[in-house]
Design an enzyme around this catalytic site. Structure first.
Site, mmCIF file in Angstrom:
data_model
loop_
_atom_site.group_PDB
_atom_site.id
_atom_site.type_symbol
_atom_site.label_atom_id
_atom_site.label_comp_id
_atom_site.label_asym_id
_atom_site.label_seq_id
_atom_site.Cartn_x
_atom_site.Cartn_y
_atom_site.Cartn_z
ATOM 1 N N CYS A 35 0.828 -1.218 0.000
ATOM 2 C CA CYS A 35 0.000 0.000 0.000
ATOM 3 C C CYS A 35 0.860 1.267 0.000
ATOM 4 O O CYS A 35 0.354 2.357 -0.238
ATOM 5 C CB CYS A 35 -0.947 0.007 1.195
ATOM 6 S SG CYS A 35 -0.085 0.055 2.774
ATOM 7 N N CYS A 104 -2.500 -3.046 8.578
ATOM 8 C CA CYS A 104 -2.204 -1.708 9.101
ATOM 9 C C CYS A 104 -1.814 -1.805 10.577
ATOM 10 O O CYS A 104 -0.934 -1.078 11.038
ATOM 11 C CB CYS A 104 -3.397 -0.780 8.957
ATOM 12 S SG CYS A 104 -4.265 -0.923 7.387
#
Ligand code: FES
Length: 124
Positions: A35, A104
């Site tokens: 990402c 994350c």
């Protein structure tokens, strides 16, 4: 946005301990190549305890919320306690994260652990 817990939203909107420590005792940086998000943690250590912690995160809302809660979880803890913090602890403290956002939460504990490793290396 409904898939984020209230706690995630609260930390995302009002992140704690954002910034940089100029004379940090340890710095840890991690990135996710998929990402492209980046997270850096700065720590000050006194008497084996985290006496200050700040972070800079360039990433998604979940990554910002994760950084914020990790910084709160680390404050005042011993090096050993912080090293024992897991990514699952972080996700749990945030009231869970959607499956596609679990990576994350991994960045948070990893960046903090790297900062501690960096601190330990400098002490040798
Ligand atoms: Fe990559 Fe959140 S989407 S850290």
């Amino acid at each position: 946005m409904a898939f984020y817990s209230e706690k995630v939203m609260e930390h995302f909107k009002n992140p704690r301990n954002v910034g940089e420590i100029k004379d940090a005792d340890g710095i840890g940086e991690v990135g996710n190549p998929v990402c492209g998000d980046m997270m850096t943690f700065y720590i000050k250590v006194n008497n084996n305890r985290i006496e200050n912690v700040k972070f800079k995160t360039f990433g998604c809302g979940a990554a910002i919320a994760v950084s914020s809660i990790v910084s709160e979880m680390a404050f005042g803890k011993t090096i050993e306690e912080v090293m024992a913090l897991t990514n699952a602890d972080v996700a749990k403290a945030l009231g869970g994260l959607p499956p596609n956002k679990m990576h994350c939460s991994n960045l948070g504990a990893d960046a903090l652990h790297k900062a501690i490793e960096n601190y330990k290396r400098q002490k040798i």
